[in-house]
Design a protein around this motif. Structure first.
Motif, PDB file in Angstrom:
ATOM      1  N   ASN A 261      -4.046   5.125   8.664  1.00 57.54           N
ATOM      2  CA  ASN A 261      -4.600   5.754   7.483  1.00 57.54           C
ATOM      3  C   ASN A 261      -4.720   4.762   6.341  1.00 57.54           C
ATOM      4  O   ASN A 261      -5.693   4.767   5.592  1.00 57.54           O
ATOM      5  CB  ASN A 261      -3.711   6.935   7.078  1.00 57.54           C
ATOM      6  CG  ASN A 261      -4.291   7.681   5.894  1.00 57.54           C
ATOM      7  OD1 ASN A 261      -4.055   7.348   4.749  1.00 57.54           O
ATOM      8  ND2 ASN A 261      -5.089   8.692   6.173  1.00 57.54           N
ATOM      9  N   VAL A 262      -3.716   3.891   6.230  1.00 57.66           N
ATOM     10  CA  VAL A 262      -3.757   2.900   5.148  1.00 57.66           C
ATOM     11  C   VAL A 262      -4.980   2.004   5.313  1.00 57.66           C
ATOM     12  O   VAL A 262      -5.684   1.684   4.365  1.00 57.66           O
ATOM     13  CB  VAL A 262      -2.456   2.081   5.123  1.00 57.66           C
ATOM     14  CG1 VAL A 262      -2.612   0.860   4.249  1.00 57.66           C
ATOM     15  CG2 VAL A 262      -1.313   2.940   4.627  1.00 57.66           C
TER      16      VAL A 262
ATOM     17  N   GLY B 151     -11.234   0.483   2.703  1.00 54.47           N
ATOM     18  CA  GLY B 151     -11.776   1.673   2.061  1.00 54.47           C
ATOM     19  C   GLY B 151     -13.280   1.600   1.884  1.00 54.47           C
ATOM     20  O   GLY B 151     -13.974   2.605   1.979  1.00 54.47           O
ATOM     21  N   PHE B 152     -13.814   0.415   1.634  1.00 53.18           N
ATOM     22  CA  PHE B 152     -15.252   0.297   1.408  1.00 53.18           C
ATOM     23  C   PHE B 152     -16.028   0.684   2.655  1.00 53.18           C
ATOM     24  O   PHE B 152     -17.065   1.330   2.583  1.00 53.18           O
ATOM     25  CB  PHE B 152     -15.561  -1.141   0.987  1.00 53.18           C
ATOM     26  CG  PHE B 152     -16.868  -1.288   0.285  1.00 53.18           C
ATOM     27  CD1 PHE B 152     -17.793  -2.212   0.700  1.00 53.18           C
ATOM     28  CD2 PHE B 152     -17.173  -0.496  -0.808  1.00 53.18           C
ATOM     29  CE1 PHE B 152     -18.994  -2.350   0.043  1.00 53.18           C
ATOM     30  CE2 PHE B 152     -18.365  -0.626  -1.465  1.00 53.18           C
ATOM     31  CZ  PHE B 152     -19.280  -1.559  -1.035  1.00 53.18           C
TER      32      PHE B 152
ATOM     33  N   GLU C 234     -18.954   4.973   5.897  1.00 52.61           N
ATOM     34  CA  GLU C 234     -18.931   5.892   7.036  1.00 52.61           C
ATOM     35  C   GLU C 234     -19.142   7.335   6.607  1.00 52.61           C
ATOM     36  O   GLU C 234     -19.843   8.087   7.271  1.00 52.61           O
ATOM     37  CB  GLU C 234     -17.592   5.783   7.762  1.00 52.61           C
ATOM     38  CG  GLU C 234     -17.521   4.570   8.674  1.00 52.61           C
ATOM     39  CD  GLU C 234     -16.098   4.100   8.887  1.00 52.61           C
ATOM     40  OE1 GLU C 234     -15.921   2.935   9.237  1.00 52.61           O
ATOM     41  OE2 GLU C 234     -15.171   4.908   8.681  1.00 52.61           O
ATOM     42  N   ILE C 235     -18.508   7.732   5.486  1.00 47.49           N
ATOM     43  CA  ILE C 235     -18.704   9.130   5.099  1.00 47.49           C
ATOM     44  C   ILE C 235     -20.133   9.353   4.618  1.00 47.49           C
ATOM     45  O   ILE C 235     -20.683  10.450   4.781  1.00 47.49           O
ATOM     46  CB  ILE C 235     -17.676   9.611   4.050  1.00 47.49           C
ATOM     47  CG1 ILE C 235     -17.676   8.734   2.820  1.00 47.49           C
ATOM     48  CG2 ILE C 235     -16.310   9.700   4.667  1.00 47.49           C
ATOM     49  CD1 ILE C 235     -16.664   9.219   1.796  1.00 47.49           C
ATOM     50  N   THR C 236     -20.751   8.331   4.060  1.00 45.89           N
ATOM     51  CA  THR C 236     -22.159   8.476   3.726  1.00 45.89           C
ATOM     52  C   THR C 236     -22.987   8.705   4.989  1.00 45.89           C
ATOM     53  O   THR C 236     -23.901   9.525   5.005  1.00 45.89           O
ATOM     54  CB  THR C 236     -22.667   7.217   3.009  1.00 45.89           C
ATOM     55  OG1 THR C 236     -21.713   6.801   2.055  1.00 45.89           O
ATOM     56  CG2 THR C 236     -23.984   7.492   2.328  1.00 45.89           C
TER      57      THR C 236
ATOM     58  N   LEU D  30     -21.906  10.080   7.730  1.00 46.20           N
ATOM     59  CA  LEU D  30     -21.640  11.455   8.159  1.00 46.20           C
ATOM     60  C   LEU D  30     -22.530  12.431   7.414  1.00 46.20           C
ATOM     61  O   LEU D  30     -23.121  13.342   8.005  1.00 46.20           O
ATOM     62  CB  LEU D  30     -20.177  11.820   7.892  1.00 46.20           C
ATOM     63  CG  LEU D  30     -19.132  11.312   8.876  1.00 46.20           C
ATOM     64  CD1 LEU D  30     -17.759  11.781   8.444  1.00 46.20           C
ATOM     65  CD2 LEU D  30     -19.425  11.819  10.275  1.00 46.20           C
ATOM     66  N   ALA D  31     -22.598  12.240   6.106  1.00 50.19           N
ATOM     67  CA  ALA D  31     -23.422  13.144   5.311  1.00 50.19           C
ATOM     68  C   ALA D  31     -24.869  13.086   5.766  1.00 50.19           C
ATOM     69  O   ALA D  31     -25.524  14.109   5.956  1.00 50.19           O
ATOM     70  CB  ALA D  31     -23.309  12.767   3.832  1.00 50.19           C
TER      71      ALA D  31
ATOM     72  N   ALA E  55       0.798  -1.216   0.000  1.00 51.80           N
ATOM     73  CA  ALA E  55       0.000   0.000   0.000  1.00 51.80           C
ATOM     74  C   ALA E  55       0.827   1.260   0.000  1.00 51.80           C
ATOM     75  O   ALA E  55       0.298   2.348  -0.048  1.00 51.80           O
ATOM     76  CB  ALA E  55      -0.940   0.007   1.198  1.00 51.80           C
TER      77      ALA E  55
ATOM     78  N   THR F 163     -15.023   2.807   4.852  1.00 50.41           N
ATOM     79  CA  THR F 163     -14.925   4.260   4.979  1.00 50.41           C
ATOM     80  C   THR F 163     -15.930   4.937   4.065  1.00 50.41           C
ATOM     81  O   THR F 163     -16.522   5.948   4.430  1.00 50.41           O
ATOM     82  CB  THR F 163     -13.504   4.728   4.646  1.00 50.41           C
ATOM     83  OG1 THR F 163     -12.590   3.905   5.359  1.00 50.41           O
ATOM     84  CG2 THR F 163     -13.301   6.174   5.009  1.00 50.41           C
ATOM     85  N   LEU F 164     -16.138   4.365   2.892  1.00 44.85           N
ATOM     86  CA  LEU F 164     -17.132   4.937   1.990  1.00 44.85           C
ATOM     87  C   LEU F 164     -18.494   4.953   2.669  1.00 44.85           C
ATOM     88  O   LEU F 164     -19.227   5.934   2.630  1.00 44.85           O
ATOM     89  CB  LEU F 164     -17.178   4.096   0.705  1.00 44.85           C
ATOM     90  CG  LEU F 164     -17.984   4.650  -0.463  1.00 44.85           C
ATOM     91  CD1 LEU F 164     -17.501   6.022  -0.831  1.00 44.85           C
ATOM     92  CD2 LEU F 164     -17.863   3.726  -1.650  1.00 44.85           C
TER      93      LEU F 164
ATOM     94  N   VAL G 138      -8.222   4.137   4.283  1.00 45.52           N
ATOM     95  CA  VAL G 138      -8.522   4.476   2.892  1.00 45.52           C
ATOM     96  C   VAL G 138      -8.156   3.378   1.915  1.00 45.52           C
ATOM     97  O   VAL G 138      -8.499   3.458   0.741  1.00 45.52           O
ATOM     98  CB  VAL G 138      -7.808   5.780   2.456  1.00 45.52           C
ATOM     99  CG1 VAL G 138      -8.278   6.922   3.310  1.00 45.52           C
ATOM    100  CG2 VAL G 138      -6.313   5.634   2.491  1.00 45.52           C
ATOM    101  N   ASP G 139      -7.460   2.363   2.370  1.00 42.82           N
ATOM    102  CA  ASP G 139      -7.059   1.350   1.413  1.00 42.82           C
ATOM    103  C   ASP G 139      -7.624  -0.017   1.768  1.00 42.82           C
ATOM    104  O   ASP G 139      -8.535  -0.505   1.121  1.00 42.82           O
ATOM    105  CB  ASP G 139      -5.528   1.310   1.339  1.00 42.82           C
ATOM    106  CG  ASP G 139      -5.059   0.603   0.076  1.00 42.82           C
ATOM    107  OD1 ASP G 139      -3.937   0.824  -0.330  1.00 42.82           O
ATOM    108  OD2 ASP G 139      -5.860  -0.166  -0.498  1.00 42.82           O
TER     109      ASP G 139
END
Lengths: 152, 737
Positions: free
Chosen positions: B696-697, B704-705, B710-712, B714-715, B689, B707-708, B700-701
């Motif tokens: 961090n790795v 990563g799915f 999680e940010i949804t 958050l939104a 990576a 995290t995707l 986002v790596d």
């Protein structure tokens, strides 16, 4: 804005918000090898926005970032999802990562990692979230606090 | 429009090879470790449906583009329609039962969105909910049936289930019953046909696509696909399918006669035709299947055309009430021709494709039994009657006592005219030269029944019994249209009796509202608005359930506690002190500051214990939270008010939670070595990576799915919070000014 406009607060915030913005970008880009990352960067950006609000209210925030928070969040989500789809297009699995090393003149070898794009998306989402919350909760009004009305 | 068009083009290009017996198979790997794959199989049967979706879809999308004036939300409509078309394509291509189910439910959801498109209209909303509940409930039953079926026959692939159908056991019978329920809810068969006329609240292009050409055919597709296995597994399949189909045919046709709204007339007509198709395609006999598939193709052509004609009429004359429409034959002659040609195909008048299709069906029914052909002929007479009613009503004069409409109508010169006209014209063209579609229907039948040439599509069948039956039904139908008052009197008389019986729809709505009343009362007692109450209930459950499990099972001894360094002890004092102060302070502002102090203390712990990323994030989050609290504090009084809830219970619950979390953390900390996955991340972080910050790795790596997702979240959280707060502030502001 908290209370009357204060020149001290305004000067102080003007002095610190720019370095904070740069710091938030630094955290974003340095995150892969140092402590930091998209979340931390976005949060620092949010803290900077809170300071700006304290100095100038929602009007100053609107001048700095003229977009709606939903636009920022949407862009972030789009970038993050597009990074995943891009891996699909190239033939890898969804969100599978890769990296290239480019020789940049005068700087040396720079490693560019595809999760950086994903991290930028995360950054924008967190930034947009802070923006939206500060704007919504920070709406100015001169009304008395809720409890006081009830006690009369 | 690109969606359906590309489907049609793809189908057309591959039709040659597929019809030659070389079906397209593809497997998309979804979660390989769980064996979850999306298997696709496009054989001749699926090809037929693909062409229907593609051709009808293209025509309807073009029509829809001109149907809407420049109102808002057309983009949403187009997106939802395209999503629906995609779901339908997936449904007919699926070989894996679960993939089929996913696409099935996607059509339910998109149908809900499209029916409720005019969300200001309470009727549209309730119709959408009705449709969603009926088809969704049926879909749930179907899922149970599909899973049972797959488990009993040993495979989730449709092609394998058909190759070796499961033998009849109690479970298998239950499975087939459940699958049948799914099919009849989706395809609006009796007694679940009520949602389809209600769904006419959707914009006409949506009704044309969903409720005539595609979605309602999904149930028919399924019973057709599975019928070989069903007939092999059970004895009751064929009689039940025939009964349900005929009941639907009669009920639909009957109700169509009573309608004044052209769209509702077509809707009930669709119910009737669906009944006919259901019994033909689901019966398991290959001759009936042939007729059914031909009828399905014809139906797609003429129904879509008729719905679009109604849409055009609505657009030009402003109303769909056949008592009011007048003069359209002279003012919009081309539209009249489109409606006439499509209507003739629906009534199965000779020279149309509808006629060729129905002849094939009648031919098969005649060979089957006299009861069947007699009943089918009677139902066809009904079809002819309501078609006549449609044509006369739409293009004839207006009725006495109703305000005439249609004088300003002019023939449109765009897709509002061309789409219905071309489809109607195709109906006649295929009627005059049916062998054009012969290989398609033949291949589709062969794919299911493995019988070639199960029927024929011809222009003139010769003097066979089937012809006699169809001519008889057409004659009777024509006579009744001519002498409409007989029909009117009969329907009114029957209605006086039948209107007293609650329909399936009314029973359904009554049970739904009963359920909602019960839910209201249950929520009212549990959700009393008191935040301490909610927190108390959640905390108690979160503590008592795992605690009782631990006490029952017993645990290993806790490890010995290491003593902390000076720094850790100091941080501990800060955190505990701040928490204690938080409990006893009366000032809101102090409470927020102390809360922040607790957070900073914890961040300090992370830093001391070696987690810089965690500590950094904790610090930042705490700062932001305190800042946001300050924003909110402006609206709240400075001091906490007198408590209304007793203190002792809250103290007990809090103490329980604290002890439980502490004990839980202690007990679970001593249980194992480092899990394998963190070793893997630590090893692979730099080489694969290219990152030295493992945290961090991972974010986002490697994960990563997550995290995707999680940010949804958050939104969504931000939208929820802002959505709750802003109206309150604005309301206060307008109330005080």
């Amino acid at each position: 804005m908290i209370g009357r406009p204060s020149p001290i607060l305004e000067r102080g915030v003007a002095a610190t918000s720019a370095p904070l913005a740069v710091f938030s970008l630094y955290l974003l880009f340095a995150g892969h090898n140092q402590p930091g990352g998209g979340f931390a960067g976005g949060l620092v950006g949010g803290v900077a926005l809170a300071l700006v609000w304290a100095a100038g209210g929602t009007t100053m925030i609107k001048r700095l970032i003229p977009f709606r928070s939903t636009v920022v969040i949407g862009t972030g989500l789009l970038i993050a999802a597009a990074t995943g789809v891009a891996s699909l297009i190239v033939g890898l699995d969804f969100l599978e990562s890769g990296f290239v090393e480019i020789a940049v003149p005068l700087v040396g070898k720079v490693k560019f990692v595809s999760p950086l794009l994903f991290d930028i998306g995360v950054y924008l989402v967190v930034l947009g979230m802070s923006l939206g919350l500060i704007r919504a909760l920070g709406e100015e009004d001169d009304l008395p606090p809720i409890g006081d009305e009830d006690e009369t | 429009m690109l969606g359906p068009a590309s489907t049609a083009v793809w189908a057309g290009i591959n039709a040659g090879s597929i019809l030659d017996g070389d079906p397209v198979r593809e497997t998309l790997s979804w979660v390989p470790s769980l064996g979850l794959e999306i298997d696709l199989l496009i054989d001749q049967y699926a090809l037929l449906f693909l062409l229907v979706v593609g051709v009808a879809g293209t025509a309807i999308f073009l029509h829809a583009a001109k149907y809407f004036s420049s109102t808002t939300k057309v983009a949403t409509f187009a997106g939802t329609m395209t999503l629906f078309a995609g779901a339908m394509v997936g449904l007919v291509s699926a070989d894996h039962l679960l993939a089929l189910f996913v696409f099935w439910e996607l059509t339910t959801i998109t149908s809900y969105l499209l029916i409720g498109y005019d969300d200001e209209n309470p009727q549209a909303r309730s119709a959408a909910l009705n449709a969603a509940l009926v088809t969704g409930g049926g879909g749930l039953a179907m899922l149970g049936g599909l899973v049972l079926l797959a488990e009993e026959s040993g495979s989730y692939l449709i092609s394998e289930i058909i190759a070796s159908p499961p033998s009849a056991t109690g479970l298998v019978t239950l499975a087939w019953v459940l699958v049948l329920i799914g099919a009849i809810t989706k395809s609006a068969q009796f007694p679940f046909h009520g949602w389809l006329p209600g769904a006419m609240a959707a914009p006409t292009p949506a009704s044309a696509f969903l409720h005539s050409a595609t979605m309602v055919k999904a149930g028919i597709f399924l019973v057709g696909r599975l019928s070989p296995a069903a007939v092999a597994s059970t004895e009751w399949w064929k009689p039940v399918v025939l009964t349900l189909g005929f009941a639907t045919m009669v009920v639909g046709g009957w109700q169509a006669l009573r309608q004044y709204d052209l769209k509702l007339l077509l809707a009930y007509g669709t119910v009737s035709q669906l009944g006919f198709m259901f019994l033909l395609i689901g019966s398991g006999s290959e001759a009936l299947l042939y007729g059914g598939l031909a009828l399905l193709s014809a139906h797609a052509l003429f129904k879509a055309s008729l719905f679009m004609t109604v849409g055009t009429i609505d657009h030009e004359a402003g109303t769909r009430d056949l008592r009011r429409l007048t003069g359209l034959r002279l003012n919009t002659p081309a539209v009249f021709w489109a409606g006439l040609l499509a209507g003739l195909s629906m009534a199965a008048v000779p020279l149309t494709f509808g006629f060729a299709a129905k002849e094939a069906a009648f031919d098969a029914l005649v060979k089957d039994s006299t009861w069947l052909i007699a009943a089918a002929a009677a139902a066809s007479a009904l079809t002819a009657v309501y078609t006549g009613r449609f044509l006369v009503g739409a293009f004839g004069g207006h009725h006495e006592g109703h305000e005439p409409a249609g004088h300003e109508a002019r023939t449109p010169r765009n897709a509002l005219l061309w789409s219905p006209l071309i489809l109607a014209g195709a109906g006649v063209a295929f009627g005059i030269h049916p062998p054009l579609l012969g290989p398609l229907v033949d291949g589709a039948t062969a794919a299911i029944s493995a019988v070639e040439e199960a029927g024929k599509l011809v222009l003139w069948p010769g003097f066979v019994p089937a012809l006699a039956w169809s001519l008889a039904s057409l004659t009777i139908g024509g006579l009744l249209v001519w002498r409409w008052h007989i029909v009117e009197a009969t329907t009114t008389a029957v209605a006086r009796l039948s209107d007293r019986i609650p329909t399936a729809d009314e029973t359904f709505k009554a049970s739904v509202s009963g359920l909602l009343r019960f839910a209201d009362r249950a929520s009212g007692s549990l959700q009393n608005g008191s935040l301490p109450f909610y927190l108390g209930v959640i905390s108690l459950v979160a503590v008592l359930v795992p605690a009782s499990a631990v006490i029952a099972v017993g645990t290993a001894a806790p490890p010995s506690l290491p003593t902390g360094g000076v720094l850790e002890i100091l941080l501990g004092i800060v955190v505990i002190g701040a928490a204690a102060g938080l409990i006893f302070t009366r000032s809101r502002f102090a409470a927020v500051i102390l809360l922040g102090a607790v957070g900073f203390g914890v961040a300090g712990f992370y830093a001391v214990l070696g987690g810089p990323d965690l500590s950094l994030t904790q610090l930042l989050v705490e700062t932001l939270v305190v800042a946001l609290f300050a924003l909110v504090l402006r609206h709240l009084p400075a001091r906490f008010q007198r408590r209304t809830t007793a203190r002792a219970p809250r103290a007990v619950v809090a103490a329980l939670v604290g002890v439980f979390v502490f004990a839980g953390g202690l007990l679970t900390a001593g249980t194992g070595e480092t899990p394998a996955v963190s070793d893997y991340y630590l090893e692979e972080s730099v080489p694969t990576a290219a990152g030295q910050n493992v945290v961090n790795v991972i974010l986002v790596d490697f994960r990563g799915f997550d995290t995707l997702g999680e940010i949804t979240v958050l939104a969504t959280a931000m939208l929820g919070a802002a959505g709750l707060v802003v109206p309150i502030i604005r309301r206060r502001r307008s109330a005080s000014s």
